[in-house]
Structures are given as C-alpha cells and as structure tokens.
Design a protein around this motif. Structure first.
Motif, PDB file in Angstrom:
ATOM      1  N   LEU A  42      36.212  50.224  -4.081  1.00 23.15           N
ATOM      2  CA  LEU A  42      35.615  50.710  -5.328  1.00 23.15           C
ATOM      3  C   LEU A  42      34.117  50.928  -5.149  1.00 23.15           C
ATOM      4  O   LEU A  42      33.578  51.979  -5.504  1.00 23.15           O
ATOM      5  N   ILE A  43      33.454  49.932  -4.622  1.00 21.21           N
ATOM      6  CA  ILE A  43      32.003  49.999  -4.456  1.00 21.21           C
ATOM      7  C   ILE A  43      31.622  51.040  -3.409  1.00 21.21           C
ATOM      8  O   ILE A  43      30.747  51.888  -3.634  1.00 21.21           O
ATOM      9  N   ASP A  44      32.292  50.991  -2.261  1.00 14.83           N
ATOM     10  CA  ASP A  44      31.932  51.899  -1.166  1.00 14.83           C
ATOM     11  C   ASP A  44      32.180  53.362  -1.540  1.00 14.83           C
ATOM     12  O   ASP A  44      31.353  54.240  -1.241  1.00 14.83           O
ATOM     13  N   GLN A  45      33.318  53.633  -2.170  1.00 10.24           N
ATOM     14  CA  GLN A  45      33.627  55.020  -2.532  1.00 10.24           C
ATOM     15  C   GLN A  45      32.674  55.536  -3.606  1.00 10.24           C
ATOM     16  O   GLN A  45      32.273  56.703  -3.573  1.00 10.24           O
ATOM     17  N   HIS A  46      32.296  54.683  -4.538  1.00  7.30           N
ATOM     18  CA  HIS A  46      31.351  55.114  -5.573  1.00  7.30           C
ATOM     19  C   HIS A  46      29.986  55.409  -4.950  1.00  7.30           C
ATOM     20  O   HIS A  46      29.339  56.418  -5.296  1.00  7.30           O
ATOM     21  N   VAL A 241      38.360  65.414  -5.266  1.00  6.40           N
ATOM     22  CA  VAL A 241      38.917  64.234  -4.607  1.00  6.40           C
ATOM     23  C   VAL A 241      39.615  64.684  -3.329  1.00  6.40           C
ATOM     24  O   VAL A 241      40.346  65.688  -3.327  1.00  6.40           O
ATOM     25  N   ASP A 242      39.387  63.971  -2.246  1.00  2.63           N
ATOM     26  CA  ASP A 242      40.045  64.287  -0.985  1.00  2.63           C
ATOM     27  C   ASP A 242      41.562  64.184  -1.139  1.00  2.63           C
ATOM     28  O   ASP A 242      42.062  63.381  -1.928  1.00  2.63           O
ATOM     29  N   GLY A 243      42.285  65.007  -0.391  1.00  2.47           N
ATOM     30  CA  GLY A 243      43.736  64.951  -0.427  1.00  2.47           C
ATOM     31  C   GLY A 243      44.379  66.040  -1.258  1.00  2.47           C
ATOM     32  O   GLY A 243      45.563  65.929  -1.599  1.00  2.47           O
ATOM     33  N   THR A 260      34.444  67.257  -0.559  1.00  2.00           N
ATOM     34  CA  THR A 260      35.392  66.238  -0.999  1.00  2.00           C
ATOM     35  C   THR A 260      34.833  64.837  -0.759  1.00  2.00           C
ATOM     36  O   THR A 260      33.910  64.636   0.045  1.00  2.00           O
ATOM     37  N   TYR A 261      35.396  63.873  -1.467  1.00  2.00           N
ATOM     38  CA  TYR A 261      35.061  62.464  -1.270  1.00  2.00           C
ATOM     39  C   TYR A 261      36.349  61.658  -1.308  1.00  2.00           C
ATOM     40  O   TYR A 261      37.344  62.080  -1.916  1.00  2.00           O
ATOM     41  N   ASP A 262      36.352  60.526  -0.664  1.00  3.30           N
ATOM     42  CA  ASP A 262      37.505  59.623  -0.691  1.00  3.30           C
ATOM     43  C   ASP A 262      37.507  58.901  -2.034  1.00  3.30           C
ATOM     44  O   ASP A 262      36.637  58.065  -2.300  1.00  3.30           O
ATOM     45  N   GLY A 263      38.473  59.241  -2.871  1.00  4.16           N
ATOM     46  CA  GLY A 263      38.557  58.622  -4.193  1.00  4.16           C
ATOM     47  C   GLY A 263      39.841  57.849  -4.394  1.00  4.16           C
ATOM     48  O   GLY A 263      40.290  57.676  -5.532  1.00  4.16           O
ATOM     49  N   SER A 264      40.437  57.356  -3.326  1.00  3.63           N
ATOM     50  CA  SER A 264      41.740  56.682  -3.424  1.00  3.63           C
ATOM     51  C   SER A 264      41.722  55.549  -4.440  1.00  3.63           C
ATOM     52  O   SER A 264      42.700  55.340  -5.177  1.00  3.63           O
ATOM     53  N   ASP A 265      40.604  54.805  -4.504  1.00  3.60           N
ATOM     54  CA  ASP A 265      40.540  53.656  -5.406  1.00  3.60           C
ATOM     55  C   ASP A 265      39.660  53.924  -6.627  1.00  3.60           C
ATOM     56  O   ASP A 265      40.041  53.614  -7.751  1.00  3.60           O
ATOM     57  N   SER A 267      38.900  56.756  -7.996  1.00  2.00           N
ATOM     58  CA  SER A 267      39.368  57.876  -8.814  1.00  2.00           C
ATOM     59  C   SER A 267      40.869  57.823  -9.082  1.00  2.00           C
ATOM     60  O   SER A 267      41.303  57.709 -10.223  1.00  2.00           O
ATOM     61  N   VAL A 268      41.672  57.894  -8.030  1.00  2.00           N
ATOM     62  CA  VAL A 268      43.112  58.046  -8.211  1.00  2.00           C
ATOM     63  C   VAL A 268      43.726  56.833  -8.901  1.00  2.00           C
ATOM     64  O   VAL A 268      44.564  56.978  -9.808  1.00  2.00           O
ATOM     65  N   LYS A 269      43.313  55.627  -8.538  1.00  2.00           N
ATOM     66  CA  LYS A 269      43.937  54.439  -9.120  1.00  2.00           C
ATOM     67  C   LYS A 269      43.561  54.217 -10.578  1.00  2.00           C
ATOM     68  O   LYS A 269      44.256  53.489 -11.294  1.00  2.00           O
ATOM     69  N   GLY A 270      42.484  54.859 -11.025  1.00  2.00           N
ATOM     70  CA  GLY A 270      42.106  54.753 -12.435  1.00  2.00           C
ATOM     71  C   GLY A 270      42.268  56.051 -13.192  1.00  2.00           C
ATOM     72  O   GLY A 270      41.892  56.140 -14.367  1.00  2.00           O
ATOM     73  N   ASP A 271      42.826  57.074 -12.533  1.00  2.00           N
ATOM     74  CA  ASP A 271      43.035  58.400 -13.147  1.00  2.00           C
ATOM     75  C   ASP A 271      41.727  59.007 -13.638  1.00  2.00           C
ATOM     76  O   ASP A 271      41.657  59.561 -14.744  1.00  2.00           O
ATOM     77  N   GLY A 272      40.694  58.927 -12.802  1.00  2.00           N
ATOM     78  CA  GLY A 272      39.407  59.508 -13.177  1.00  2.00           C
ATOM     79  C   GLY A 272      38.741  60.190 -12.002  1.00  2.00           C
ATOM     80  O   GLY A 272      38.248  59.534 -11.082  1.00  2.00           O
ATOM     81  N   GLY A 273      38.739  61.518 -12.006  1.00  2.00           N
ATOM     82  CA  GLY A 273      38.166  62.278 -10.905  1.00  2.00           C
ATOM     83  C   GLY A 273      36.668  62.430 -11.000  1.00  2.00           C
ATOM     84  O   GLY A 273      35.993  61.707 -11.743  1.00  2.00           O
ATOM     85  N   PRO A 274      36.099  63.383 -10.274  1.00  2.13           N
ATOM     86  CA  PRO A 274      34.642  63.504 -10.205  1.00  2.13           C
ATOM     87  C   PRO A 274      33.982  63.868 -11.536  1.00  2.13           C
ATOM     88  O   PRO A 274      32.863  63.435 -11.803  1.00  2.13           O
ATOM     89  N   THR A 275      34.681  64.637 -12.395  1.00  2.00           N
ATOM     90  CA  THR A 275      34.069  64.897 -13.705  1.00  2.00           C
ATOM     91  C   THR A 275      34.012  63.617 -14.526  1.00  2.00           C
ATOM     92  O   THR A 275      33.049  63.384 -15.257  1.00  2.00           O
ATOM     93  N   CYS A 276      35.043  62.785 -14.396  1.00  2.00           N
ATOM     94  CA  CYS A 276      35.097  61.538 -15.171  1.00  2.00           C
ATOM     95  C   CYS A 276      34.007  60.559 -14.740  1.00  2.00           C
ATOM     96  O   CYS A 276      33.484  59.793 -15.561  1.00  2.00           O
TER      97      CYS A 276
END
Length: 284
Positions: A42-46, A241-243, A260-265, A267-276
């Motif tokens: 979470l921290i690293d991806q943000h 989001v990557d992928g 792209t960025y790695d948003g596995s945790d 973004s994807v796990k919280g259903d919130g992409g880059p706009t969110c």
C-alpha cells in the motif's frame, strides 16, 4: 496563495497541482469492502504513484494518512474543486463521513479555499462528477449522490456559469457496490474518452456522440481490473493501472501517451484507480 494556483473545470487540461492522501495501514478493510491489502505494498505503490505524477510535471501535495480510515486514500470522493475553490460533500458510506472536513483542512493548507458544503439530505461522492468542458459538469445520480446534491451544486456553481447535467447511474449489483460515473467513463481529451458501454447511460452516450467525442471502449475483462479508470495529466497523456494492455494499446492507437503504475493493492483491492487516488487542485 495566488488564485492561479487552484481551479478545476476540466478532466484533461494540464494537471498542474494535485493532492494525494497517504494510505492508512490500520482499520477494518473488510468492512470497507476491500480485499485485504499488503500494508507495505500500500505504502510503496502509493509513493511510486506520487513519483510518477511528479515525473509527468504535476506538483504533488501529499496529505498525511488518517489512521483507521482506509478509504481516505481515495481523495477524489469527499469533495469537488471548481474554478473558485472546493465544495465539501456529505458521504453516505458511514465509515467515510469524517473525510470531507479532513480533506477540507488539507485543501486550505494547500491554499485552496472551501467555498461551500453540501447540507441537509444532499450527499455525494466525487467519483460521480466529470467535466465535459469548462461550463458543463455531468453528475451521476447514484446510491452515493442524491438529487438534493445536484440541486445544491447548481446553486454553488451558478457564479461560474456552469451547467449541471444529471445522468442516472445503473443499479448494477445494488447499493452495497460502489458504482460511480467514473466507473465507466474517463475523459482523456476534449474529444476522447475511455468508456465501458454496457453500464453507460443512454443519455450520456447520446451527449458524447452529439459533441463528437470519440469513445475508446473497455472490454469486460479489463473493466474488472480498472481499465476504465484513467487519469489524464494533460490531453492524450494518460495514467492507468498496470495490467490493462488492451485499453493501453487502444489509447496509443488514438495518439495517446500512456503511463502505468503497479496498483495491485492500492487500487485494485480497494476498487479505486488513478482518478480515485487524486484530488486535482489546479488544471489549466
């Protein structure tokens, strides 16, 4: 701060300043409808996402994490920045109700004035708002954004001569599932938008067609991995989001530069992409 350092009335004009909020690693992720994330990721991806935006020319303002409020990392939802300043919302999701005032404090620290607040039975999430142009704001009426919010926003935006256009968000899987306007449309230029057509309201599709806005459709599979959630940092320069290789390739076919960025945790796990993840402070 000089007024030229804030103001937003576009989804794709150059993103000069943007506010992010660091993620909380404490709190009830399951109750907030997250799939349990890895706290370190979470921290690293943000942090990597913030670095990417800075490398693309954005001034990134980072607000502190709010312990226990896991959704607060999605800084788009508690408010809307207009040409004159910020409008703070009221939120229907119980665990998010403290967020608008907290975000308001972060805005004011960043030099963005709060010009209004939703009151009474007016509730909204920022994911239900998109600018089609500097005088047209589309608002999704959803389980998170009420008719009273549309009415109050018309009044708050009247000094800016902005037309507020409501569209109805589909029921989809019901009130417990977060379905926002930006779940199925992301403008990436004045004449180009990423869209997931199966969920897009007919009136919205007709409006896009009437304006000559080209649609780049997302398929069913990449819709589920946030392929429709795309952040424009300037016209035809997009962050995803990557992928999601197919929508990325489709955007590039339309002349877009993609990042792209790695948003596995985060973004994807919280259903919130880059706009969110972003609260734009200044576009122009």
């Amino acid at each position: 701060m000089d007024s030229t350092h804030y103001g937003v009335r576009s989804m794709s004009a150059p993103l000069r300043r943007v506010l992010l909020r660091k993620p909380s690693t404490t709190g009830n992720f399951a109750a907030a409808d997250w799939r349990t994330p890895d706290p370190r990721l979470l921290i690293d991806q943000h942090e990597a996402f913030a670095t990417l935006l800075a490398s693309l020319g954005c001034e990134v303002v980072v607000a502190d994490a709010v312990d226990g409020l896991v959704d607060s990392v999605y800084a788009r939802d508690p408010a809307l920045v207009t040409g004159r300043g910020a409008v703070l919302f009221q939120m229907t999701k119980p665990v998010r109700q403290p967020e608008p005032e907290l975000l308001g404090a972060a805005f004011e620290q960043a030099g963005v004035p709060v010009i209004g607040r939703l009151t009474g039975d007016a509730y909204a999430d920022g994911g239900d708002f998109i600018w089609l142009d500097e005088r047209t704001l589309v608002v999704g009426r959803s389980y998170r954004t009420s008719e009273s919010a549309v009415t109050q926003l018309r009044e708050l935006l009247a000094p800016e001569d902005v037309t507020v256009v409501p569209v109805d968000i589909p029921h989809a899987t019901g009130p417990e599932h977060v379905l926002h306007l930006m779940s199925f449309i992301s403008p990436v230029a004045d004449d180009l938008a990423v869209v997931y057509p199966p969920l897009a309201p007919v009136s919205l599709m007709q409006t896009l067609a009437a304006r000559g806005i080209t649609i780049v459709p997302v398929d069913d599979e990449e819709y589920l991995t946030m392929g429709c959630n795309v952040l424009a940092v300037r016209p035809r320069v997009a962050v995803l989001v990557d992928g999601n290789p197919r929508i990325r390739a489709a955007l590039e076919t339309h002349g877009c530069q993609t990042h792209t960025y790695d948003g596995s945790d985060v973004s994807v796990k919280g259903d919130g992409g880059p706009t969110c993840l972003t609260a734009p402070l200044w576009r122009g």
